[in-house]
Design a protein around this motif. Structure first.
Motif, PDB file in Angstrom:
ATOM      1  N   ASN A   1       0.821  -1.213   0.000  1.00 49.40           N
ATOM      2  CA  ASN A   1       0.000   0.000   0.000  1.00 49.40           C
ATOM      3  C   ASN A   1       0.852   1.259   0.000  1.00 49.40           C
ATOM      4  N   ALA A   2       2.022   1.221   0.652  1.00 44.92           N
ATOM      5  CA  ALA A   2       2.934   2.362   0.588  1.00 44.92           C
ATOM      6  C   ALA A   2       3.521   2.514  -0.814  1.00 44.92           C
ATOM      7  N   LEU A   3       3.860   1.395  -1.438  1.00 43.30           N
ATOM      8  CA  LEU A   3       4.406   1.449  -2.797  1.00 43.30           C
ATOM      9  C   LEU A   3       3.356   1.952  -3.787  1.00 43.30           C
ATOM     10  N   HIS A   4       2.093   1.659  -3.524  1.00 44.26           N
ATOM     11  CA  HIS A   4       1.023   2.195  -4.360  1.00 44.26           C
ATOM     12  C   HIS A   4       1.029   3.722  -4.314  1.00 44.26           C
ATOM     13  N   VAL A   5       1.235   4.295  -3.124  1.00 43.87           N
ATOM     14  CA  VAL A   5       1.341   5.755  -3.001  1.00 43.87           C
ATOM     15  C   VAL A   5       2.568   6.263  -3.747  1.00 43.87           C
ATOM     16  N   MET A   6       3.694   5.550  -3.619  1.00 42.81           N
ATOM     17  CA  MET A   6       4.903   5.967  -4.325  1.00 42.81           C
ATOM     18  C   MET A   6       4.668   6.005  -5.833  1.00 42.81           C
ATOM     19  N   ARG A   7       3.904   5.054  -6.325  1.00 40.65           N
ATOM     20  CA  ARG A   7       3.565   5.068  -7.748  1.00 40.65           C
ATOM     21  C   ARG A   7       2.737   6.303  -8.087  1.00 40.65           C
ATOM     22  N   GLU A   8       1.786   6.643  -7.225  1.00 44.59           N
ATOM     23  CA  GLU A   8       0.901   7.771  -7.482  1.00 44.59           C
ATOM     24  C   GLU A   8       1.655   9.100  -7.509  1.00 44.59           C
TER      25      GLU A   8
ATOM     26  N   ILE B   1       5.391 -17.367   3.664  1.00 48.09           N
ATOM     27  CA  ILE B   1       4.087 -16.735   3.497  1.00 48.09           C
ATOM     28  C   ILE B   1       4.172 -15.696   2.375  1.00 48.09           C
ATOM     29  N   PRO B   2       3.544 -15.950   1.230  1.00 48.47           N
ATOM     30  CA  PRO B   2       3.523 -14.943   0.158  1.00 48.47           C
ATOM     31  C   PRO B   2       2.790 -13.685   0.625  1.00 48.47           C
ATOM     32  N   GLN B   3       3.303 -12.542   0.236  1.00 45.77           N
ATOM     33  CA  GLN B   3       2.709 -11.279   0.635  1.00 45.77           C
ATOM     34  C   GLN B   3       1.814 -10.726  -0.469  1.00 45.77           C
ATOM     35  N   PRO B   4       0.668 -10.142  -0.095  1.00 45.02           N
ATOM     36  CA  PRO B   4      -0.264  -9.633  -1.108  1.00 45.02           C
ATOM     37  C   PRO B   4       0.223  -8.318  -1.698  1.00 45.02           C
ATOM     38  N   ARG B   5      -0.384  -7.932  -2.808  1.00 43.61           N
ATOM     39  CA  ARG B   5      -0.027  -6.670  -3.448  1.00 43.61           C
ATOM     40  C   ARG B   5      -1.283  -5.841  -3.706  1.00 43.61           C
ATOM     41  N   MET B   6      -1.105  -4.531  -3.766  1.00 42.61           N
ATOM     42  CA  MET B   6      -2.190  -3.614  -4.093  1.00 42.61           C
ATOM     43  C   MET B   6      -2.102  -3.263  -5.566  1.00 42.61           C
ATOM     44  N   ASP B   7      -3.111  -3.628  -6.318  1.00 42.00           N
ATOM     45  CA  ASP B   7      -3.125  -3.387  -7.762  1.00 42.00           C
ATOM     46  C   ASP B   7      -1.843  -3.937  -8.376  1.00 42.00           C
ATOM     47  N   ASP B   8      -1.100  -3.101  -9.106  1.00 43.83           N
ATOM     48  CA  ASP B   8       0.128  -3.593  -9.729  1.00 43.83           C
ATOM     49  C   ASP B   8       1.381  -3.127  -8.998  1.00 43.83           C
ATOM     50  N   ALA B   9       1.236  -2.646  -7.746  1.00 43.72           N
ATOM     51  CA  ALA B   9       2.412  -2.324  -6.944  1.00 43.72           C
ATOM     52  C   ALA B   9       3.043  -3.615  -6.434  1.00 43.72           C
TER      53      ALA B   9
ATOM     54  N   ILE C   1      -1.214 -11.473  11.363  1.00 41.41           N
ATOM     55  CA  ILE C   1      -0.446 -10.552  10.519  1.00 41.41           C
ATOM     56  C   ILE C   1      -0.705 -10.808   9.030  1.00 41.41           C
ATOM     57  N   PRO C   2      -0.729 -12.069   8.556  1.00 40.85           N
ATOM     58  CA  PRO C   2      -1.049 -12.269   7.138  1.00 40.85           C
ATOM     59  C   PRO C   2      -2.418 -11.725   6.766  1.00 40.85           C
ATOM     60  N   GLY C   3      -3.398 -11.917   7.644  1.00 40.78           N
ATOM     61  CA  GLY C   3      -4.735 -11.386   7.373  1.00 40.78           C
ATOM     62  C   GLY C   3      -4.734  -9.866   7.320  1.00 40.78           C
ATOM     63  N   ALA C   4      -3.987  -9.254   8.223  1.00 44.41           N
ATOM     64  CA  ALA C   4      -3.900  -7.794   8.223  1.00 44.41           C
ATOM     65  C   ALA C   4      -3.289  -7.284   6.920  1.00 44.41           C
ATOM     66  N   ALA C   5      -2.279  -7.999   6.414  1.00 39.15           N
ATOM     67  CA  ALA C   5      -1.652  -7.596   5.158  1.00 39.15           C
ATOM     68  C   ALA C   5      -2.665  -7.603   4.028  1.00 39.15           C
ATOM     69  N   HIS C   6      -3.560  -8.588   4.022  1.00 39.03           N
ATOM     70  CA  HIS C   6      -4.570  -8.658   2.975  1.00 39.03           C
ATOM     71  C   HIS C   6      -5.594  -7.536   3.107  1.00 39.03           C
ATOM     72  N   VAL C   7      -5.925  -7.160   4.341  1.00 39.38           N
ATOM     73  CA  VAL C   7      -6.837  -6.033   4.534  1.00 39.38           C
ATOM     74  C   VAL C   7      -6.212  -4.741   4.006  1.00 39.38           C
ATOM     75  N   LEU C   8      -4.932  -4.570   4.253  1.00 36.62           N
ATOM     76  CA  LEU C   8      -4.278  -3.296   3.954  1.00 36.62           C
ATOM     77  C   LEU C   8      -3.916  -3.096   2.507  1.00 36.62           C
ATOM     78  N   VAL C   9      -4.116  -4.099   1.660  1.00 33.72           N
ATOM     79  CA  VAL C   9      -3.926  -3.873   0.229  1.00 33.72           C
ATOM     80  C   VAL C   9      -5.263  -3.582  -0.449  1.00 33.72           C
ATOM     81  N   LYS C  10      -6.301  -3.380   0.337  1.00 35.00           N
ATOM     82  CA  LYS C  10      -7.575  -2.903  -0.203  1.00 35.00           C
ATOM     83  C   LYS C  10      -7.549  -1.378  -0.213  1.00 35.00           C
ATOM     84  N   PRO C  11      -8.391  -0.732  -1.012  1.00 35.09           N
ATOM     85  CA  PRO C  11      -8.329   0.730  -1.178  1.00 35.09           C
ATOM     86  C   PRO C  11      -8.370   1.475   0.143  1.00 35.09           C
TER      87      PRO C  11
END
Length: 377
Positions: free
Chosen positions: A51-58, A88-96, A366-376
């Protein structure tokens, strides 16, 4: 908002520079008052989750972050000897990307350059000394004697925020959690291609986080008295004493630490501003409003989300007051959730009793939280 605004940002850290870039790229007139005399960043490295990298892209700096850091996608849980317990694979936000480790000084430098390139003015060695909000604008005197009138003043001035004190006095001060973070930069081991969390149950956990092809940092959290400070002559030995239960990669990393000055020690505190985060045309953001423990690696991510959403809200609303309300309505629930989950994880990992509300939060993990935080956001 149709007309460009004059915006003063108090604090030139990660959140402040992100906001400066986002606003200047939109045509606003932006100045940053930074108390330090030059671009610098304390600490070692930092994790930029998706989610931070998504902001960096923006704001146009994603590629620069990835070049300066180390992109990774797998969190490895290991026993004290280094044997893998889980990957544990980490989720991504959009294409970040899922995650990027990066040295703090490198991130500070590229964000500063991005803000300047966008047209923001950075005023080093400067802080606010006087401030008057008359409802239509904010008159400010800076420590260099200069004065100006601004449509909006934003406090991205950290957990010890002087601007927060101006707004609320001593009602909101940093609360020490009883724990502190020990970190040190070491050569990256070839097998460390993502965060490796070594766990010895509730006795200790240590993280190896890659931040460049050549470097990683070792981090560990321990209960420490509030007045404790490492011995400047043997801080590296004190860290090793706290991690004697580890062999394998963590012990190998510790063996490379010979300089006590290389160990970075920071007490873990948090702040929750329960009142509105804005008073008139003055607003607090990032750690100044909602500092959390580092256990979700989301402190800086929440700050840069604050910055981008504030810029978007100023775009969307007809006036500053409406924009600040819309911004806080979006940001408060998410930031408070991160703070609550992160504090609950700290207590769980250190064997501190948790409340029933915290037990419910911990069910997500923590894995569940990561999935929540890659939502808008």
């Amino acid at each position: 908002m149709a007309s460009p605004l004059r915006v003063l940002i108090h604090g030139g850290g990660i959140g402040g520079l992100t906001l400066a870039t986002a606003l200047a790229r939109r045509g606003h007139h932006v100045e940053v008052a930074e108390i330090r005399d030059e671009v610098e960043a304390l600490g070692v490295g930092i994790i930029q989750p998706s989610n931070a990298l998504h902001v960096m892209r923006e704001i146009g700096v994603l590629d620069a972050c990835l070049r300066a850091g180390f992109e990774w996608e797998i969190l490895t849980i290991a026993d004290p000897t280094g044997n893998t317990l889980a990957e544990i694979p980490q989720p991504r936000m959009d294409d970040a990307p899922p995650n990027n480790g990066i040295p703090r000084p490198a991130l500070a430098g590229l964000l500063n350059a991005a803000a300047v390139d966008a047209g923001a003015v950075i005023r080093f060695g400067t802080t606010i000394t006087e401030l008057t909000d008359d409802g239509t604008g904010v008159d400010v005197t800076l420590s260099d004697g200069s004065t100006g009138r601004w449509d909006l003043v934003v406090g991205f001035d950290g957990i010890g925020s002087p601007l927060r004190t101006r707004l609320y006095g001593d009602r909101y001060v940093p609360e020490y959690t009883g724990f502190a973070n020990w970190r040190v930069t070491v050569p990256r081991q070839p097998q460390v291609r993502g965060v490796v969390m070594g766990t010895a149950g509730q006795d200790a956990k240590a993280l190896l986080t890659p931040i460049t092809e050549e470097l990683m940092y070792l981090g560990a959290v321990f209960a420490e008295p509030e007045d404790f400070r490492p011995d400047p002559e043997r801080a590296h030995e004190q860290l090793k004493e706290r991690l004697t239960m580890f062999s394998g990669p963590i012990a190998e990393a510790l063996a490379t630490v010979t300089d006590p000055a290389s160990v970075v020690y920071s007490r873990i505190s948090q702040v929750t501003v329960e009142d509105a985060w804005h008073v008139g045309r003055v607003v607090l953001a990032g750690d100044a409003a909602h500092a959390s423990t580092p256990h979700l690696a989301q402190g800086a991510a929440m700050a840069v989300e604050d910055a981008l959403v504030l810029a978007q809200s100023l775009d969307a609303e007809s006036d500053v007051a409406a924009a600040l309300k819309a911004w806080e309505d979006r940001r408060r629930p998410r930031a408070m959730w991160v703070q609550a989950v992160s504090r609950a994880v700290l207590k769980q990992e250190t064997g501190t009793p948790t409340t029933p509300e915290e037990d419910e939060l911990l069910k997500i993990g923590i894995p569940g939280a990561a999935h929540v935080l890659v939502k808008p956001y």
